[in-house]
Design an enzyme around this catalytic site. Structure first.
Site, PDB file in Angstrom:
ATOM      1  CG  ASN A 211      -0.106  -0.105   2.399  1.00 15.00           C
ATOM      2  OD1 ASN A 211       0.621   1.003   2.917  1.00 15.00           O
ATOM      3  ND2 ASN A 211      -0.322  -1.106   3.138  1.00 15.00           N
ATOM      4  CB  ALA A 276       2.430  -1.029  10.445  1.00 14.84           C
ATOM      5  N   PRO A 308      -3.174 -11.641  10.456  1.00 18.05           N
ATOM      6  CG  PRO A 308      -1.039 -11.988  11.442  1.00 18.05           C
ATOM      7  CD  PRO A 308      -1.967 -12.251  10.247  1.00 18.05           C
ATOM      8  CG  ASP A 309      -5.868  -6.246  14.114  1.00 12.70           C
ATOM      9  OD1 ASP A 309      -5.088  -5.594  14.862  1.00 12.70           O
ATOM     10  OD2 ASP A 309      -6.880  -5.601  13.438  1.00 12.70           O
ATOM     11  CE  LYS A 340     -10.845   0.405  11.409  1.00 12.11           C
ATOM     12  NZ  LYS A 340     -10.518   1.120  10.185  1.00 12.11           N
TER      13      LYS A 340
HETATM   14  O1  C5P Z   1      -8.632  -2.330  11.059  1.00 10.83           O
HETATM   15  P1  C5P Z   1      -7.730  -1.101  10.406  1.00 10.83           P
HETATM   16  O2  C5P Z   1      -6.577  -1.858   9.386  1.00 10.83           O
HETATM   17  O3  C5P Z   1      -8.171   0.042   9.917  1.00 10.83           O
HETATM   18  O4  C5P Z   1      -6.914  -0.568  11.818  1.00 10.83           O
HETATM   19  C1  C5P Z   1      -5.740   0.105  11.881  1.00 10.83           C
HETATM   20  C2  C5P Z   1      -4.938   0.197  13.076  1.00 10.83           C
HETATM   21  O5  C5P Z   1      -4.805  -1.259  13.358  1.00 10.83           O
HETATM   22  C3  C5P Z   1      -3.562   0.739  12.839  1.00 10.83           C
HETATM   23  O6  C5P Z   1      -3.369   1.116  14.105  1.00 10.83           O
HETATM   24  C4  C5P Z   1      -2.985  -0.531  12.536  1.00 10.83           C
HETATM   25  O7  C5P Z   1      -1.494  -0.268  12.565  1.00 10.83           O
HETATM   26  C5  C5P Z   1      -3.221  -1.789  13.226  1.00 10.83           C
HETATM   27  N1  C5P Z   1      -3.490  -2.954  12.343  1.00 10.83           N
HETATM   28  C6  C5P Z   1      -2.628  -3.939  12.851  1.00 10.83           C
HETATM   29  N2  C5P Z   1      -2.790  -5.274  12.029  1.00 10.83           N
HETATM   30  C7  C5P Z   1      -3.415  -5.314  10.916  1.00 10.83           C
HETATM   31  C8  C5P Z   1      -4.366  -4.324  10.744  1.00 10.83           C
HETATM   32  C9  C5P Z   1      -4.434  -3.154  11.406  1.00 10.83           C
HETATM   33  O8  C5P Z   1      -1.887  -3.888  13.656  1.00 10.83           O
HETATM   34  N3  C5P Z   1      -3.571  -6.660  10.494  1.00 10.83           N
END
Ligand code: C5P
Length: 399
Positions: A211, A276, A308-309, A340
């Site tokens: 991105n 990130a 993974p988040d 969020k």
């Molecule tokens: O869900 P979204 O991508 O919009 O969330 C953004 C936030 O979550 C940012 O702080 C980003 O660094 C974090 N994030 C993460 N891992 C992911 C997706 C988002 O740490 N897979």
């Protein structure tokens, strides 16, 4: 804002080319004044090309005096940066010598003076050099600021104090003064982990999904946290930014690697900032060989699997650090950010509208809203550097 960039004779002069470029990029009007010694290391033509202005090298030049002589240059400047400042240049400035155009301009100017010394570590430690610096500080009082030098490996092979500060830091320092950022040491003894940049998710050995994140906001936060006294770990995706000084950097490519490194190093961290732009999906299978075009097939399908988040995973840990997330949105910015905040179990979320090109991804400025369960703070548009300090200041009031 008009800046005179003074260059004196030292090998670090090669770094001043990047400094000139960064200053121009920040919107400053830059005029370069070089001493004879500087011209032995790097050519005036380089700086003419980078700044779009003729470079000034001699004091007694009829042509130059007809155009912009030393008094005009001195009046034109809002700020003067000397980088690199050699031991000899510091001695000349201290003695009031005006045998070079640069020193004559400094004597004749009311502009704020920034000095970025660069010399061998033994020279830097020499009491004569240190005495000259103290004298300059006494004589110029509030008008002079020294930037660096930093410690590390030197061009001559020695290791110690004497390296010119990195161009990015010099620009940040000069701009910070411009924006009157006050740096309070409120993070002393704290450990902060920050994720920054994009991730790259491989399709095959030569292609990936990524991105537009530049990493600028995350790097600005890392620098700000370090200047505020914290021990900083920066887990960075691939970016075109220099690793900031005195910050432990862990370079990763994919979201999975970012998660692995974040979890492996999160112990003892007091604050985690997920800045990130992590790819939401990765390819379910990475091809071992480069994928070929298939004759007669006009479409191609990739199967993606959810990543993974990272932020949510850290926020679920039993000893979770204070967690700050970012929400880059293009519509219903605050509303989506609040969702969020809840879903990821965060303490704060920084919401920004990335549909506007002058803020957000890749730009140098940003405009955000900070949201916690109790508060909403709106910030005006400002540089990412300044915003980094503002975010950390705000977060620390709750932490
Ligand atoms: O869900 P979204 O991508 O919009 O969330 C953004 C936030 O979550 C940012 O702080 C980003 O660094 C974090 N994030 C993460 N891992 C992911 C997706 C988002 O740490 N897979």
């Amino acid at each position: 804002m008009n800046i005179i960039l003074g260059i004196t004779g030292g090998i670090a002069a090669y770094k001043t080319a990047s400094l000139a470029r960064l200053l121009v990029k920040q919107g400053y009007s830059v005029r370069v004044v070089m001493t004879a010694g500087a011209c032995e290391f790097i050519t005036p033509l380089t700086f003419q090309a980078l700044t779009g202005n003729a470079v000034h090298t001699t004091l007694l030049d009829e042509q130059a005096e007809k155009g912009m002589g030393h008094i005009e240059l001195a009046k034109w400047a809002d700020k003067i940066i000397v980088a690199p400042a050699s031991a000899n240049s510091i001695a000349s400035m201290c003695s009031g010598s005006a045998n070079e155009l640069l020193y004559a301009v400094i004597l004749a100017s009311k502009a704020k003076l920034f000095i970025a010394p660069a010399m061998n570590e033994v020279m830097w430690a020499n009491p004569v050099v240190q005495k000259n610096i103290q004298e300059l500080k006494k004589m110029y009082v509030d008008k002079i600021q020294f930037i660096g030098p930093d410690a590390g490996e030197q061009a001559c092979g020695d290791v110690g104090y004497g390296r010119m500060s990195e161009p990015e830091y010099i620009v940040e320092f000069v701009s910070r003064l411009n924006e009157q950022i006050t740096v309070e040491q409120i993070l002393v003894g704290k450990k902060v982990m920050i994720t920054a940049g994009p991730t790259q998710e491989l399709i095959d050995p030569v292609r990936y999904i990524t991105n537009k994140s530049s990493g600028k906001m995350g790097y600005a936060l890392a620098i700000a946290a370090q200047k505020m006294g914290a021990q900083v770990i920066l887990v960075s995706g691939p970016v075109n930014l220099k690793c900031p000084e005195n910050i432990a950097i862990i370079n990763v490519q994919s979201a999975k690697q970012m998660l692995q490194q974040a979890l492996a190093n999160i112990n003892d961290c007091d604050i985690f900032i997920g800045c990130a732009a992590v790819a939401d999906y990765a390819c379910s299978q990475v091809s071992e060989h480069k994928l070929k075009k298939i004759d007669g097939q006009s479409t191609m399908t990739l199967e993606l699997i959810k990543n993974p988040d990272i932020l949510a995973s850290i926020a679920q840990l039993p000893n979770k650090p204070f967690c700050v997330g970012f929400a880059a949105e293009t519509q219903n910015v605050e509303q989506n950010a609040k969702i969020k905040l809840e879903q990821k179990n965060l303490d704060w979320i920084v919401a920004n509208d990335v549909s506007k090109s002058e803020i957000g991804f890749n730009s140098d400025d940003n405009q955000v809203t900070l949201i916690s369960k109790e508060k909403t703070l709106q910030f005006k548009k400002m540089s990412k550097q300044k915003l980094a300090y503002s975010i950390l200041n705000a977060v620390c009031t709750d932490f």
